[in-house]
Design a protein around this motif. Structure first.
Motif, short mmCIF file in Angstrom:
data_model
loop_
_atom_site.label_atom_id
_atom_site.label_comp_id
_atom_site.label_asym_id
_atom_site.label_seq_id
_atom_site.Cartn_x
_atom_site.Cartn_y
_atom_site.Cartn_z
N SER A 1 62.87 76.93 49.23
CA SER A 1 62.05 75.94 49.93
C SER A 1 61.14 76.58 50.98
O SER A 1 60.21 75.95 51.47
N ALA A 2 61.43 77.85 51.32
CA ALA A 2 60.59 78.53 52.32
C ALA A 2 59.18 78.78 51.79
O ALA A 2 58.24 78.92 52.56
N ASP A 3 59.04 78.80 50.46
CA ASP A 3 57.76 79.15 49.85
C ASP A 3 56.61 78.28 50.39
O ASP A 3 55.70 78.77 51.05
N TRP A 4 56.68 77.00 50.14
CA TRP A 4 55.59 76.12 50.55
C TRP A 4 55.57 75.89 52.05
O TRP A 4 54.50 75.79 52.65
N HIS B 1 55.71 87.37 51.75
CA HIS B 1 55.59 86.10 51.03
C HIS B 1 54.95 86.36 49.66
O HIS B 1 53.93 87.03 49.58
N PRO B 2 55.56 85.83 48.58
CA PRO B 2 55.04 86.16 47.25
C PRO B 2 53.69 85.52 46.92
O PRO B 2 53.00 85.95 46.00
N ASP B 3 53.30 84.48 47.64
CA ASP B 3 52.09 83.73 47.27
C ASP B 3 51.38 83.26 48.53
O ASP B 3 51.39 82.07 48.86
N PRO B 4 50.76 84.19 49.29
CA PRO B 4 50.29 83.81 50.63
C PRO B 4 48.93 83.09 50.64
O PRO B 4 48.10 83.36 51.48
N ARG B 5 48.71 82.16 49.71
CA ARG B 5 47.47 81.38 49.73
C ARG B 5 47.60 80.23 50.71
O ARG B 5 48.69 79.88 51.12
N ARG B 6 46.46 79.62 51.08
CA ARG B 6 46.52 78.41 51.91
C ARG B 6 47.12 77.30 51.07
O ARG B 6 46.99 77.29 49.84
N LEU C 1 47.17 73.56 52.18
CA LEU C 1 46.52 72.25 52.30
C LEU C 1 45.00 72.36 52.35
O LEU C 1 44.29 71.52 51.82
N MET C 2 44.51 73.38 53.03
CA MET C 2 43.06 73.55 53.16
C MET C 2 42.57 74.51 52.08
O MET C 2 43.34 75.28 51.54
N TRP C 3 41.28 74.47 51.82
CA TRP C 3 40.75 75.38 50.82
C TRP C 3 40.55 76.76 51.43
O TRP C 3 40.57 76.93 52.65
N GLU C 4 40.38 77.75 50.54
CA GLU C 4 40.46 79.15 50.95
C GLU C 4 39.53 79.52 52.10
O GLU C 4 39.90 80.24 53.01
N ASP C 5 38.25 79.04 52.07
CA ASP C 5 37.33 79.47 53.12
C ASP C 5 37.20 78.43 54.24
O ASP C 5 36.20 78.39 54.95
N TYR C 6 38.20 77.59 54.40
CA TYR C 6 38.18 76.61 55.49
C TYR C 6 38.22 77.34 56.83
O TYR C 6 39.02 78.26 57.01
N PRO C 7 37.36 76.95 57.77
CA PRO C 7 37.34 77.69 59.04
C PRO C 7 38.50 77.28 59.96
O PRO C 7 38.70 76.10 60.22
#
Lengths: 403, 165
Positions: B99-102, B118-123, B125-131
């Protein structure tokens, strides 16, 4: 059908097809987007994309008073907004160290259980529609209308109730509430029986749900499952029994537990939970008679607004009213985490107070967030059709998922 | 109590502790987080309910990363905190709790706290280039206009907290 964990045979990326499931797919309720990687009909990978509904409810909460946040909790799980109201006000009351009056406690249990029935009716009904069984949904939705009529009598609102206040409730239930509630307790169990006759032994329903999305208890715990999904996997964890709040320990009810954690067991657990909720609602009505008329909000004008007739006639009450609206409640400095058993699992509110009228930090722990995070693992190696039934059984509510 | 046992078995791991309204909180150093989590996992705290963070604003170190754990057998709850400065990272608990993933992705997205390993360090809730990171205290309440690449000089509430203050 049940043992369909086919390992993909072809590995070349060029054979893979990307399919966007949602956000406009009927199953995804307009706000969920799942990117499926397919090999034929078999799902190799599912990447859920959430954030389409992000309203920044936590950020807003940090800029509103404790009282003003209650209407925002309605928008979390809009299928059972009353339970969110109750969960949040219990968190604030824990922070304050107060307890609401006995009649309010019974009414909170009553409306929570009605909301739980309503939530399960929607979950099972919609899941059945997604899978193709339309009739059961019609039987159930008729009953949900009655639940909304009851909510309207209580809170004056059908969907976004904002019924609770810090220290109690907005108002007492009217006299017409009880006869309609009794009537509901007669008709709804019949509708649930009808639904069971349509679904439980239906071979198509069984084919589409048995063995689909099965999860071991260890995995369910590790993924942070709570509520019916965890209990379907065989873990008898129910906060109403394990960590009772609102005097749940004085009510007589059972906690249904499944064995396999698949979609079928989640359906059975939810169905039985509705029956248990009917029992609790009956006990609530009896308790209300026993307690008799009385206050439904605490008699402390530093926390709860004084009644309007006093505000208009007494200076002291007018000052209290003004102070509460303009300066808010005097909060102690500290932090609490308060959890309640919402229809979908553990709904937690983490509040950090710096003593001002607005919470310094407010965090919602929605039940479907950790459950949905396991989606990829649940659907890997299965058919697209199984993704539909798994998604429905997880009872994803976008409002609380991406807040 | 599990806190006493941590003290016995891992002396010096707990930097600070407090109890408020029945909630037990311990603060551990980020270099000893994995060790403490491993220990309390074996003690029965096998469900990581929630991960979040609190931005202390001007305080040093700036952030608290807050973990809520539940022991399903004894129904005991424990709040674990790690204090980190801006840009400082925290070890990821994904190897121990799925459960730590998300949850960690959400914290990284909303507060800009990186999680090591972290195996998947993407954002999330926000999109990738959100300031920026919206739940930081210095992020404006109206968020500006995220679809405008340059500042158009209009802000609806530059200091939103003062509206209510």
């Amino acid at each position: 059908m049940a043992e369909l964990n086919v390992e993909p045979t072809r590995t070349s990326d060029s054979d893979r097809m990307i399919v966007n499931m949602g956000p406009s797919h009927p199953v995804t309720h307009g706000t969920l987007h799942i990117v499926l990687e397919l090999e034929g009909e078999i799902i190799v990978k599912a990447t859920p994309q959430i954030g389409y509904l992000h309203r920044g409810v936590e950020k807003l909460g940090e800029n509103l008073t404790y009282q003003q946040f209650i209407p925002l909790t309605d928008r979390l799980n809009y299928c059972s907004s009353l339970m969110n109201n109750v969960g949040y006000t219990l968190a604030v009351e824990k922070l304050l160290g107060i307890q609401d009056p006995p009649r309010s406690r019974v009414l909170r249990v009553l409306c929570s259980e009605l909301a739980r029935i309503g939530d399960h009716l929607v979950c099972i009904g919609i899941n059945a529609v997604d899978i193709g069984a339309f009739t059961a949904f019609l039987y159930l939705f008729k009953e949900r209308e009655t639940i909304y009529d009851l909510f309207e009598m209580m809170a004056g609102q059908r969907l976004h109730s904002s019924f609770t206040r810090i220290g109690g409730l907005f108002r007492d239930i009217p006299a017409e509430f009880e006869p309609l509630c009794e009537q509901f307790l007669e008709s709804c169990p019949r509708a649930v029986d009808e639904m069971e006759r349509l679904l439980t032994h239906n071979p198509i329903w069984a084919d589409r749900t048995k063995g689909v999305g099965a999860i071991t208890p260890e995995n369910a715990i590790s993924w942070g499952y709570t509520g019916p999904c965890l209990r379907a996997a065989g873990v008898a964890q129910d906060l109403r029994v394990a960590q009772p709040y609102l005097d749940y320990e004085t009510y007589d009810f059972d906690v249904p537990v499944g064995t396999t954690g698949d979609v079928y067991d989640r359906y059975l657990v939810r169905t039985e939970e509705m029956r248990q909720s009917f029992r609790i609602v009956r006990q609530c009505l009896a308790k209300l008679k026993e307690i008799g008329p009385g206050p439904v909000i605490i008699d402390d004008y530093k926390i709860a607004l004084p009644p309007k007739e006093k505000v208009y006639t007494r200076m002291e009450s007018l000052i209290h009213h003004f102070k509460l609206i303009m300066h808010g409640i005097d909060m102690p400095v500290g932090e609490v985490y308060s959890a309640t058993e919402a229809a979908n699992g553990e709904l937690g509110f983490y509040l950090v107070s710096d003593g001002t009228k607005a919470p310094y930090r407010i965090h919602v722990r929605p039940p479907c967030f950790p459950i949905f995070s396991s989606f990829d693992e649940q659907v890997k190696g299965r058919l697209i059709a199984d993704a539909v039934s798994i998604l429905g059984a997880m009872n994803i509510i976008a409002g609380e998922l991406d807040r | 109590m599990v806190i006493e046992r941590i003290d016995e078995q891992l002396p010096g791991a707990i930097l600070d502790r407090h109890a408020f309204r029945g909630d037990q909180t311990i603060v551990v150093g980020r270099e000893r987080l994995l060790e403490v989590v491993d220990f309390i996992y074996r003690e029965g705290f096998q469900q990581l309910m929630d991960v979040t963070a609190v931005d202390g604003g001007q305080r040093d170190p700036r952030f608290d990363v807050v973990y809520h754990l539940l022991n399903l057998a004894s129904q005991e709850r424990l709040r674990l905190k790690v204090r980190v400065a801006d840009q400082e990272s925290v070890p990821s608990l994904t190897a121990r709790f799925k459960s730590a993933d998300w949850s960690e992705r959400e914290v990284a997205d909303m507060f800009g706290i990186p999680f090591d390993g972290h195996p998947d360090p993407r954002r999330l809730l926000m999109w990738e280039d959100y300031p920026g990171h919206p739940l930081r205290k210095d992020y404006p309440l109206d968020g500006g206009d995220a679809f405008c690449s340059q500042d158009i000089g209009v802000s609806y509430a530059p200091d939103a907290r003062s509206l209510n203050g």
